[in-house]
Design an enzyme around this catalytic site. Sequence first.
Site, short mmCIF file in Angstrom:
data_model
loop_
_atom_site.label_atom_id
_atom_site.label_comp_id
_atom_site.label_asym_id
_atom_site.label_seq_id
_atom_site.Cartn_x
_atom_site.Cartn_y
_atom_site.Cartn_z
N GLN A 342 -16.70 3.05 -35.84
CA GLN A 342 -17.22 4.21 -35.13
C GLN A 342 -18.63 3.97 -34.61
OE1 GLN A 342 -15.12 6.68 -34.86
NE2 GLN A 342 -16.29 8.40 -34.07
N GLU A 343 -19.44 3.30 -35.41
CA GLU A 343 -20.85 3.12 -35.07
C GLU A 343 -21.06 2.09 -33.97
OE1 GLU A 343 -23.43 4.72 -35.89
OE2 GLU A 343 -22.92 5.88 -37.67
N SER A 344 -20.37 0.97 -34.03
CA SER A 344 -20.72 -0.14 -33.14
C SER A 344 -19.55 -0.88 -32.53
CB SER A 344 -21.58 -1.15 -33.89
OG SER A 344 -20.80 -1.81 -34.88
N TYR A 467 -18.15 13.45 -35.48
CA TYR A 467 -18.35 12.16 -36.15
C TYR A 467 -17.59 12.11 -37.47
CZ TYR A 467 -21.07 8.42 -38.46
OH TYR A 467 -21.47 7.29 -39.13
#
Length: 503
Positions: A342-344, A467
Amino acid sequence: MVIKNIHISRASRYLVLGGIGVLLFMGCSGDVEKTQESDITLPVTVMEPVEKDLSKIKKNGVLRMITSYSSGSYFLYRGIQVGFEYELLKEFTKENELALEVIIPGPDESPYDLLNSGRGDIIAANYTITPERKQVVKFTRPYNIVDQQVVVSDDLGFKPESITDLEGIPISVRRNSSYFVRLQELREQGFPVQINVIPEDMDTETVLFQVADGTHQATIADDNIYEAASKYMSGLVKGPLIAESDTIAWAIRTNAPDLEHQLNRFLYKHFRFDEDGVPKRSAFLNVLRKKYFESGNQIADYFSPGYQEGQIGTFSPYDNMIKEVATEFDLDWVMLTAIAAQESKFNPSSVSWAGAVGIMQVLPRFSEISSDSLYIPEVNIREGAKILSSHLKHYSYMDSTNRWSFALAAYNVGQGHLADARRLAIDHNKDPNEWNNVSEALLRLMQRKYYQNARYGFARGIETVRYVNEIMNRYNTYQTVLAYNQAKQSTGSGGVLGLQTLN
Protein backbone atom coordinates in the site's frame (compact mmCIF):
# COMPACT_ATOMS: atom_id res chain seq x y z
CA MET A 1 17.90 32.29 5.29
CA VAL A 2 14.16 32.93 5.04
CA ILE A 3 12.15 31.96 8.08
CA LYS A 4 8.60 30.96 7.36
CA ASN A 5 6.05 31.99 9.96
CA ILE A 6 2.41 31.24 10.38
CA HIS A 7 -0.21 33.66 11.65
CA ILE A 8 -3.69 32.40 12.21
CA SER A 9 -6.24 35.14 12.71
CA ARG A 10 -8.56 35.15 15.69
CA ALA A 11 -10.81 32.12 16.19
CA SER A 12 -8.50 30.10 13.93
CA ARG A 13 -5.25 29.84 15.89
CA TYR A 14 -5.95 26.24 16.74
CA LEU A 15 -5.40 25.20 13.13
CA VAL A 16 -1.64 25.51 13.41
CA LEU A 17 -1.64 22.58 15.84
CA GLY A 18 -2.74 20.13 13.18
CA GLY A 19 -0.33 17.32 12.39
CA ILE A 20 -1.74 16.28 9.05
CA GLY A 21 -3.86 17.88 6.47
CA VAL A 22 -5.13 16.24 3.65
CA LEU A 23 -4.55 15.91 0.27
CA LEU A 24 -5.71 17.91 -1.95
CA PHE A 25 -8.68 19.57 -3.26
CA MET A 26 -10.59 22.86 -2.86
CA GLY A 27 -13.32 24.28 -5.06
CA CYS A 28 -13.73 27.84 -6.13
CA SER A 29 -14.29 28.92 -2.56
CA GLY A 30 -15.80 32.12 -3.81
CA ASP A 31 -17.17 34.81 -1.59
CA VAL A 32 -19.79 36.06 -4.04
CA GLU A 33 -23.29 36.16 -2.60
CA LYS A 34 -26.47 36.58 -4.57
CA THR A 35 -29.76 37.50 -2.98
CA GLN A 36 -33.21 36.53 -4.17
CA GLU A 37 -33.44 39.96 -5.81
CA SER A 38 -30.28 39.04 -7.76
CA ASP A 39 -28.24 41.82 -6.15
CA ILE A 40 -24.74 40.47 -5.79
CA THR A 41 -22.88 41.54 -2.70
CA LEU A 42 -19.53 40.71 -1.13
CA PRO A 43 -18.72 40.47 2.59
CA VAL A 44 -16.75 43.72 2.66
CA THR A 45 -16.66 46.46 5.30
CA VAL A 46 -13.15 47.90 4.68
CA MET A 47 -13.62 49.72 1.39
CA GLU A 48 -10.43 51.82 1.33
CA PRO A 49 -7.25 49.72 1.14
CA VAL A 50 -4.24 50.73 3.18
CA GLU A 51 -1.13 52.00 1.43
CA LYS A 52 1.11 48.96 1.39
CA ASP A 53 2.82 48.09 -1.85
CA LEU A 54 5.78 45.81 -2.56
CA SER A 55 8.39 48.17 -1.08
CA LYS A 56 6.72 48.10 2.34
CA ILE A 57 6.26 44.37 2.13
CA LYS A 58 9.95 43.90 1.33
CA LYS A 59 10.90 46.24 4.17
CA ASN A 60 9.03 43.97 6.57
CA GLY A 61 10.43 40.90 4.82
CA VAL A 62 7.12 39.03 4.96
CA LEU A 63 4.38 38.42 2.42
CA ARG A 64 1.12 37.52 4.15
CA MET A 65 -0.99 34.98 2.31
CA ILE A 66 -4.74 34.91 3.03
CA THR A 67 -6.07 31.46 2.31
CA SER A 68 -8.32 28.70 3.58
CA TYR A 69 -7.24 25.67 5.58
CA SER A 70 -8.02 23.01 3.03
CA SER A 71 -6.28 20.34 1.03
CA GLY A 72 -6.17 22.43 -2.14
CA SER A 73 -4.80 25.64 -0.69
CA TYR A 74 -2.89 25.15 2.55
CA PHE A 75 -2.68 22.51 5.26
CA LEU A 76 -0.24 20.73 7.55
CA TYR A 77 0.84 17.18 6.88
CA ARG A 78 2.69 15.80 9.91
CA GLY A 79 4.05 19.26 10.52
CA ILE A 80 4.92 19.90 6.87
CA GLN A 81 3.34 22.95 5.21
CA VAL A 82 1.82 21.96 1.89
CA GLY A 83 -0.96 22.84 -0.55
CA PHE A 84 -1.12 23.93 -4.19
CA GLU A 85 -1.58 27.64 -3.43
CA TYR A 86 1.04 27.56 -0.68
CA GLU A 87 3.73 25.94 -2.80
CA LEU A 88 3.11 28.17 -5.79
CA LEU A 89 3.24 31.36 -3.74
CA LYS A 90 6.20 30.07 -1.75
CA GLU A 91 8.14 29.86 -5.00
CA PHE A 92 7.41 33.55 -5.57
CA THR A 93 8.59 34.50 -2.09
CA LYS A 94 11.78 32.50 -2.55
CA GLU A 95 12.59 34.40 -5.71
CA ASN A 96 11.93 37.72 -3.95
CA GLU A 97 13.71 36.81 -0.69
CA LEU A 98 10.57 37.07 1.38
CA ALA A 99 9.19 34.94 4.16
CA LEU A 100 5.70 33.55 3.59
CA GLU A 101 3.22 33.95 6.42
CA VAL A 102 -0.20 32.28 6.36
CA ILE A 103 -3.38 33.98 7.53
CA ILE A 104 -6.55 31.93 7.76
CA PRO A 105 -9.73 33.98 8.19
CA GLY A 106 -11.83 33.22 11.22
CA PRO A 107 -15.53 32.33 10.90
CA ASP A 108 -16.59 35.98 11.09
CA GLU A 109 -13.72 37.48 9.12
CA SER A 110 -13.79 38.52 5.50
CA PRO A 111 -10.69 37.81 3.38
CA TYR A 112 -11.35 41.09 1.57
CA ASP A 113 -11.28 43.02 4.84
CA LEU A 114 -8.08 41.24 5.91
CA LEU A 115 -6.55 42.25 2.59
CA ASN A 116 -7.67 45.88 2.52
CA SER A 117 -6.84 46.47 6.19
CA GLY A 118 -3.26 45.33 5.56
CA ARG A 119 -3.38 42.27 7.79
CA GLY A 120 -2.80 40.24 4.66
CA ASP A 121 -1.24 41.04 1.30
CA ILE A 122 -2.66 38.53 -1.15
CA ILE A 123 -5.65 36.21 -1.33
CA ALA A 124 -4.51 32.84 -2.67
CA ALA A 125 -7.47 30.50 -2.41
CA ASN A 126 -8.42 29.32 -5.89
CA TYR A 127 -10.59 32.38 -6.58
CA THR A 128 -12.42 32.75 -9.85
CA ILE A 129 -12.15 36.19 -11.45
CA THR A 130 -15.63 37.70 -11.40
CA PRO A 131 -16.91 41.25 -12.09
CA GLU A 132 -18.21 41.50 -8.53
CA ARG A 133 -14.84 40.70 -7.00
CA LYS A 134 -13.07 43.08 -9.36
CA GLN A 135 -15.05 45.90 -7.76
CA VAL A 136 -13.23 45.23 -4.49
CA VAL A 137 -9.82 43.77 -5.39
CA LYS A 138 -7.29 43.70 -8.18
CA PHE A 139 -6.59 40.33 -9.78
CA THR A 140 -3.26 39.12 -11.07
CA ARG A 141 -2.99 37.42 -14.41
CA PRO A 142 -4.55 33.93 -14.21
CA TYR A 143 -2.64 30.79 -13.33
CA ASN A 144 -5.38 28.27 -14.06
CA ILE A 145 -8.45 27.68 -16.24
CA VAL A 146 -11.33 25.56 -14.96
CA ASP A 147 -14.83 24.50 -15.97
CA GLN A 148 -17.77 24.23 -13.59
CA GLN A 149 -18.97 20.62 -13.57
CA VAL A 150 -22.26 19.22 -12.28
CA VAL A 151 -21.64 16.10 -10.19
CA VAL A 152 -24.46 13.81 -9.07
CA SER A 153 -24.76 10.74 -6.88
CA ASP A 154 -25.00 7.41 -8.66
CA ASP A 155 -27.94 6.72 -6.35
CA LEU A 156 -29.97 8.73 -8.87
CA GLY A 157 -29.48 5.91 -11.33
CA PHE A 158 -28.80 8.02 -14.41
CA LYS A 159 -26.26 10.39 -15.94
CA PRO A 160 -27.68 13.86 -16.63
CA GLU A 161 -26.72 15.13 -20.06
CA SER A 162 -28.03 18.67 -19.66
CA ILE A 163 -29.10 21.02 -16.91
CA THR A 164 -32.76 20.36 -17.79
CA ASP A 165 -32.26 16.72 -16.79
CA LEU A 166 -31.80 17.94 -13.21
CA GLU A 167 -35.28 19.34 -12.81
CA GLY A 168 -36.52 18.54 -9.30
CA ILE A 169 -33.06 17.53 -8.09
CA PRO A 170 -31.56 19.93 -5.51
CA ILE A 171 -28.00 21.05 -6.29
CA SER A 172 -26.08 21.64 -3.06
CA VAL A 173 -23.66 24.61 -3.07
CA ARG A 174 -22.43 27.32 -0.72
CA ARG A 175 -24.16 30.67 -1.07
CA ASN A 176 -20.88 32.60 -1.10
CA SER A 177 -19.49 30.73 -4.09
CA SER A 178 -19.21 31.30 -7.81
CA TYR A 179 -21.19 28.05 -8.21
CA PHE A 180 -24.19 29.62 -6.51
CA VAL A 181 -23.97 32.70 -8.71
CA ARG A 182 -23.83 30.60 -11.88
CA LEU A 183 -26.85 28.53 -10.80
CA GLN A 184 -28.76 31.75 -10.10
CA GLU A 185 -27.91 32.95 -13.60
CA LEU A 186 -29.21 29.72 -15.10
CA ARG A 187 -32.38 29.99 -13.05
CA GLU A 188 -32.94 33.54 -14.28
CA GLN A 189 -32.48 32.29 -17.85
CA GLY A 190 -35.41 29.95 -17.31
CA PHE A 191 -33.65 26.68 -16.54
CA PRO A 192 -35.34 24.49 -13.88
CA VAL A 193 -32.58 24.83 -11.28
CA GLN A 194 -33.26 23.92 -7.65
CA ILE A 195 -30.56 25.21 -5.28
CA ASN A 196 -29.88 23.70 -1.86
CA VAL A 197 -27.77 26.13 0.16
CA ILE A 198 -25.29 24.36 2.42
CA PRO A 199 -23.03 25.68 5.22
CA GLU A 200 -20.13 27.90 4.19
CA ASP A 201 -17.57 25.75 6.02
CA MET A 202 -18.13 22.80 3.67
CA ASP A 203 -15.39 22.81 1.05
CA THR A 204 -15.97 21.26 -2.36
CA GLU A 205 -14.21 18.02 -1.49
CA THR A 206 -16.41 17.47 1.56
CA VAL A 207 -19.53 18.09 -0.50
CA LEU A 208 -18.34 15.63 -3.16
CA PHE A 209 -17.84 13.03 -0.47
CA GLN A 210 -21.40 13.58 0.73
CA VAL A 211 -22.69 13.30 -2.82
CA ALA A 212 -20.74 10.05 -3.18
CA ASP A 213 -22.36 8.59 -0.05
CA GLY A 214 -25.83 9.81 -1.00
CA THR A 215 -26.20 12.56 1.61
CA HIS A 216 -26.64 15.09 -1.20
CA GLN A 217 -27.98 14.34 -4.66
CA ALA A 218 -25.90 16.81 -6.66
CA THR A 219 -23.34 19.61 -6.42
CA ILE A 220 -20.98 21.68 -8.57
CA ALA A 221 -17.20 21.32 -8.66
CA ASP A 222 -14.35 22.58 -10.78
CA ASP A 223 -13.58 19.94 -13.37
CA ASN A 224 -10.02 19.34 -12.13
CA ILE A 225 -11.29 18.82 -8.59
CA TYR A 226 -13.89 16.34 -9.79
CA GLU A 227 -11.37 14.40 -11.87
CA ALA A 228 -9.03 14.12 -8.91
CA ALA A 229 -11.76 13.17 -6.44
CA SER A 230 -13.28 10.57 -8.75
CA LYS A 231 -10.02 8.61 -8.63
CA TYR A 232 -10.62 7.65 -5.02
CA MET A 233 -14.30 8.35 -4.38
CA SER A 234 -16.84 5.88 -5.70
CA GLY A 235 -20.44 6.89 -6.25
CA LEU A 236 -19.85 10.07 -8.29
CA VAL A 237 -21.35 10.62 -11.73
CA LYS A 238 -20.23 13.41 -14.05
CA GLY A 239 -23.00 15.66 -15.29
CA PRO A 240 -23.02 18.58 -17.73
CA LEU A 241 -20.76 21.62 -17.65
CA ILE A 242 -22.50 24.82 -16.58
CA ALA A 243 -19.58 27.21 -17.11
CA GLU A 244 -16.42 26.94 -19.18
CA SER A 245 -12.97 28.51 -18.99
CA ASP A 246 -13.28 30.29 -15.66
CA THR A 247 -9.99 32.01 -14.86
CA ILE A 248 -8.36 31.50 -11.47
CA ALA A 249 -6.04 34.17 -10.07
CA TRP A 250 -4.65 35.79 -6.93
CA ALA A 251 -6.34 38.88 -5.47
CA ILE A 252 -4.41 41.90 -4.16
CA ARG A 253 -5.22 45.45 -3.06
CA THR A 254 -6.26 47.83 -5.83
CA ASN A 255 -3.47 50.28 -4.92
CA ALA A 256 -0.48 47.90 -5.09
CA PRO A 257 0.80 48.25 -8.69
CA ASP A 258 4.37 47.16 -7.91
CA LEU A 259 3.22 43.97 -6.21
CA GLU A 260 0.86 43.32 -9.11
CA HIS A 261 3.68 43.79 -11.62
CA GLN A 262 6.05 41.46 -9.79
CA LEU A 263 3.40 38.78 -9.32
CA ASN A 264 2.43 38.98 -12.98
CA ARG A 265 6.06 38.61 -14.06
CA PHE A 266 6.28 35.49 -11.91
CA LEU A 267 3.02 34.00 -13.16
CA TYR A 268 3.89 34.74 -16.79
CA LYS A 269 6.83 32.34 -16.47
CA HIS A 270 4.48 29.58 -15.35
CA PHE A 271 1.18 30.15 -17.17
CA ARG A 272 0.28 31.96 -20.38
CA PHE A 273 -1.70 31.53 -23.58
CA ASP A 274 -0.15 30.95 -26.96
CA GLU A 275 -1.29 32.72 -30.15
CA ASP A 276 -4.13 30.21 -30.52
CA GLY A 277 -5.38 30.79 -26.99
CA VAL A 278 -4.10 27.45 -25.72
CA PRO A 279 -2.77 27.58 -22.13
CA LYS A 280 0.91 26.77 -21.70
CA ARG A 281 2.29 25.79 -18.29
CA SER A 282 5.80 25.57 -16.92
CA ALA A 283 7.28 22.27 -15.76
CA PHE A 284 7.04 23.53 -12.16
CA LEU A 285 3.32 24.31 -12.45
CA ASN A 286 2.66 20.99 -14.15
CA VAL A 287 4.36 19.19 -11.25
CA LEU A 288 2.15 21.02 -8.75
CA ARG A 289 -0.99 20.27 -10.75
CA LYS A 290 -0.11 16.60 -10.95
CA LYS A 291 0.81 16.49 -7.28
CA TYR A 292 -2.39 18.03 -5.95
CA PHE A 293 -5.02 17.46 -8.63
CA GLU A 294 -4.28 15.19 -11.56
CA SER A 295 -2.94 12.22 -9.61
CA GLY A 296 -5.92 12.15 -7.27
CA ASN A 297 -5.00 10.96 -3.77
CA GLN A 298 -1.87 12.81 -2.65
CA ILE A 299 -1.58 11.92 1.02
CA ALA A 300 -0.28 8.52 0.04
CA ASP A 301 -0.41 6.32 -2.99
CA TYR A 302 -3.36 4.10 -2.23
CA PHE A 303 -3.97 2.67 -5.65
CA SER A 304 -3.60 -1.04 -5.84
CA PRO A 305 -0.20 -2.08 -7.15
CA GLY A 306 0.29 -4.33 -10.11
CA TYR A 307 1.78 -7.67 -9.28
CA GLN A 308 4.01 -10.03 -11.18
CA GLU A 309 3.53 -13.74 -11.08
CA GLY A 310 6.28 -15.46 -9.15
CA GLN A 311 6.96 -18.41 -6.98
CA ILE A 312 4.20 -20.09 -5.00
CA GLY A 313 3.23 -18.14 -1.90
CA THR A 314 5.22 -15.00 -2.72
CA PHE A 315 3.92 -11.45 -2.94
CA SER A 316 7.04 -9.40 -3.55
CA PRO A 317 10.81 -9.67 -4.04
CA TYR A 318 11.14 -8.86 -0.33
CA ASP A 319 9.04 -11.66 1.17
CA ASN A 320 11.95 -13.38 2.93
CA MET A 321 13.22 -10.07 4.27
CA ILE A 322 9.77 -9.07 5.49
CA LYS A 323 9.31 -12.46 7.17
CA GLU A 324 12.60 -12.09 9.00
CA VAL A 325 11.79 -8.57 10.22
CA ALA A 326 8.26 -9.59 11.16
CA THR A 327 9.63 -12.41 13.29
CA GLU A 328 12.02 -9.99 15.00
CA PHE A 329 9.16 -7.68 16.01
CA ASP A 330 6.55 -10.42 16.51
CA LEU A 331 4.39 -9.12 13.66
CA ASP A 332 2.22 -10.84 11.10
CA TRP A 333 4.40 -10.92 7.96
CA VAL A 334 1.40 -10.95 5.64
CA MET A 335 0.07 -7.79 7.23
CA LEU A 336 3.50 -6.17 7.00
CA THR A 337 3.59 -7.10 3.33
CA ALA A 338 0.13 -5.60 2.76
CA ILE A 339 1.30 -2.34 4.32
CA ALA A 340 4.44 -2.25 2.17
CA ALA A 341 2.34 -2.81 -0.95
CA GLN A 342 0.00 0.00 0.00
CA GLU A 343 2.76 2.43 0.93
CA SER A 344 5.23 2.04 -1.93
CA LYS A 345 4.30 -0.82 -4.24
CA PHE A 346 7.51 -2.43 -2.91
CA ASN A 347 9.62 0.34 -4.48
CA PRO A 348 12.71 1.00 -2.28
CA SER A 349 13.39 4.26 -4.13
CA SER A 350 9.89 5.60 -3.62
CA VAL A 351 9.64 9.16 -2.29
CA SER A 352 6.24 10.61 -1.43
CA TRP A 353 5.22 14.22 -2.05
CA ALA A 354 5.70 14.82 1.69
CA GLY A 355 9.20 13.32 1.79
CA ALA A 356 8.45 9.84 3.13
CA VAL A 357 10.89 7.33 1.63
CA GLY A 358 11.40 3.68 0.92
CA ILE A 359 9.27 0.57 0.99
CA MET A 360 7.51 1.46 4.24
CA GLN A 361 7.42 5.21 3.48
CA VAL A 362 9.25 6.37 6.60
CA LEU A 363 9.62 10.12 7.19
CA PRO A 364 13.32 10.82 7.83
CA ARG A 365 12.58 13.63 10.26
CA PHE A 366 10.80 11.19 12.56
CA SER A 367 13.46 8.51 12.38
CA GLU A 368 16.84 8.11 14.04
CA ILE A 369 18.10 6.40 10.89
CA SER A 370 19.98 8.54 8.36
CA SER A 371 18.08 9.51 5.23
CA ASP A 372 20.46 7.61 2.94
CA SER A 373 20.14 4.44 4.99
CA LEU A 374 16.35 4.53 4.75
CA TYR A 375 16.65 3.69 1.06
CA ILE A 376 18.17 0.32 1.99
CA PRO A 377 15.20 -2.11 1.89
CA GLU A 378 16.05 -4.09 5.02
CA VAL A 379 16.74 -0.93 7.05
CA ASN A 380 13.54 0.72 5.87
CA ILE A 381 11.37 -2.32 6.49
CA ARG A 382 12.84 -2.73 9.96
CA GLU A 383 12.24 0.95 10.79
CA GLY A 384 8.65 0.77 9.55
CA ALA A 385 8.10 -2.42 11.54
CA LYS A 386 9.49 -0.74 14.66
CA ILE A 387 7.06 2.17 14.30
CA LEU A 388 4.15 -0.17 13.64
CA SER A 389 5.11 -2.32 16.62
CA SER A 390 5.07 0.72 18.91
CA HIS A 391 1.55 1.56 17.73
CA LEU A 392 0.39 -1.99 18.34
CA LYS A 393 1.79 -1.90 21.88
CA HIS A 394 -0.01 1.40 22.46
CA TYR A 395 -3.33 -0.32 21.71
CA SER A 396 -2.45 -3.70 23.22
CA TYR A 397 -5.57 -3.75 25.43
CA MET A 398 -7.85 -4.00 22.39
CA ASP A 399 -8.98 -7.10 20.54
CA SER A 400 -6.91 -8.11 17.52
CA THR A 401 -9.06 -6.52 14.82
CA ASN A 402 -9.42 -3.16 16.56
CA ARG A 403 -5.80 -3.21 17.62
CA TRP A 404 -4.60 -3.55 14.03
CA SER A 405 -7.09 -0.98 12.74
CA PHE A 406 -5.96 1.59 15.29
CA ALA A 407 -2.27 0.82 14.69
CA LEU A 408 -2.70 1.23 10.93
CA ALA A 409 -4.59 4.48 11.41
CA ALA A 410 -1.85 5.81 13.71
CA TYR A 411 0.80 4.79 11.17
CA ASN A 412 -1.06 6.84 8.56
CA VAL A 413 -2.42 9.88 10.36
CA GLY A 414 -0.51 9.95 13.65
CA GLN A 415 -1.65 9.28 17.18
CA GLY A 416 -2.54 12.94 17.77
CA HIS A 417 -5.35 13.02 15.22
CA LEU A 418 -6.42 9.54 16.27
CA ALA A 419 -6.70 10.75 19.87
CA ASP A 420 -8.85 13.66 18.66
CA ALA A 421 -11.12 11.20 16.86
CA ARG A 422 -11.45 9.01 19.95
CA ARG A 423 -12.39 12.03 22.07
CA LEU A 424 -14.95 13.00 19.44
CA ALA A 425 -16.39 9.48 19.54
CA ILE A 426 -16.80 9.83 23.31
CA ASP A 427 -18.56 13.16 22.77
CA HIS A 428 -21.07 11.28 20.62
CA ASN A 429 -21.53 8.59 23.30
CA LYS A 430 -19.66 6.00 21.24
CA ASP A 431 -17.09 3.46 22.41
CA PRO A 432 -13.63 4.94 21.57
CA ASN A 433 -12.11 1.46 21.46
CA GLU A 434 -14.22 0.41 18.47
CA TRP A 435 -12.71 1.26 15.09
CA ASN A 436 -16.09 1.73 13.41
CA ASN A 437 -16.92 4.51 15.87
CA VAL A 438 -13.53 6.19 15.56
CA SER A 439 -13.55 5.97 11.77
CA GLU A 440 -16.83 7.90 11.78
CA ALA A 441 -15.21 10.49 14.04
CA LEU A 442 -12.23 10.79 11.68
CA LEU A 443 -14.59 11.69 8.87
CA ARG A 444 -16.15 14.35 11.08
CA LEU A 445 -12.71 15.89 11.60
CA MET A 446 -12.93 17.05 8.00
CA GLN A 447 -15.72 19.44 9.01
CA ARG A 448 -14.95 22.82 10.54
CA LYS A 449 -17.47 22.53 13.37
CA TYR A 450 -15.58 19.50 14.67
CA TYR A 451 -11.92 20.13 13.82
CA GLN A 452 -11.98 23.71 15.10
CA ASN A 453 -12.25 22.31 18.64
CA ALA A 454 -9.81 19.44 18.11
CA ARG A 455 -6.35 19.65 19.61
CA TYR A 456 -4.60 18.72 16.37
CA GLY A 457 -7.04 20.45 14.03
CA PHE A 458 -8.12 19.38 10.56
CA ALA A 459 -7.55 15.74 9.56
CA ARG A 460 -8.09 14.16 6.16
CA GLY A 461 -10.16 11.44 7.75
CA ILE A 462 -11.34 10.00 4.46
CA GLU A 463 -7.73 9.16 3.60
CA THR A 464 -7.09 7.30 6.83
CA VAL A 465 -10.35 5.38 6.78
CA ARG A 466 -9.68 4.31 3.22
CA TYR A 467 -6.07 3.42 4.11
CA VAL A 468 -7.14 1.10 6.93
CA ASN A 469 -9.92 -0.49 4.91
CA GLU A 470 -7.76 -1.18 1.89
CA ILE A 471 -4.91 -2.70 3.89
CA MET A 472 -7.29 -4.93 5.83
CA ASN A 473 -8.93 -5.99 2.56
CA ARG A 474 -5.57 -6.62 0.96
CA TYR A 475 -4.47 -8.65 3.96
CA ASN A 476 -7.57 -10.85 3.71
CA THR A 477 -6.96 -11.31 -0.01
CA TYR A 478 -3.35 -12.29 0.61
CA GLN A 479 -4.51 -14.84 3.15
CA THR A 480 -6.98 -16.24 0.63
CA VAL A 481 -4.23 -16.60 -1.97
CA LEU A 482 -1.95 -18.38 0.49
CA ALA A 483 -4.72 -20.79 1.49
CA TYR A 484 -5.61 -21.43 -2.14
CA ASN A 485 -2.04 -22.19 -3.15
CA GLN A 486 -1.48 -24.42 -0.14
CA ALA A 487 -4.62 -26.37 -1.02
CA LYS A 488 -3.41 -26.79 -4.58
CA GLN A 489 -0.07 -28.05 -3.37
CA SER A 490 -1.53 -30.49 -0.86
CA THR A 491 -3.89 -32.05 -3.42
CA GLY A 492 -1.20 -32.10 -6.07
CA SER A 493 -3.57 -30.50 -8.55
CA GLY A 494 -1.04 -27.82 -9.35
CA GLY A 495 -1.72 -24.32 -10.53
CA VAL A 496 -1.11 -21.07 -8.73
CA LEU A 497 -3.50 -18.19 -8.48
CA GLY A 498 -1.81 -15.38 -10.36
CA LEU A 499 -0.99 -12.56 -7.98
CA GLN A 500 -1.77 -9.97 -10.62
CA THR A 501 -5.46 -10.71 -9.96
CA LEU A 502 -5.19 -9.07 -6.56
CA ASN A 503 -5.16 -5.48 -7.77
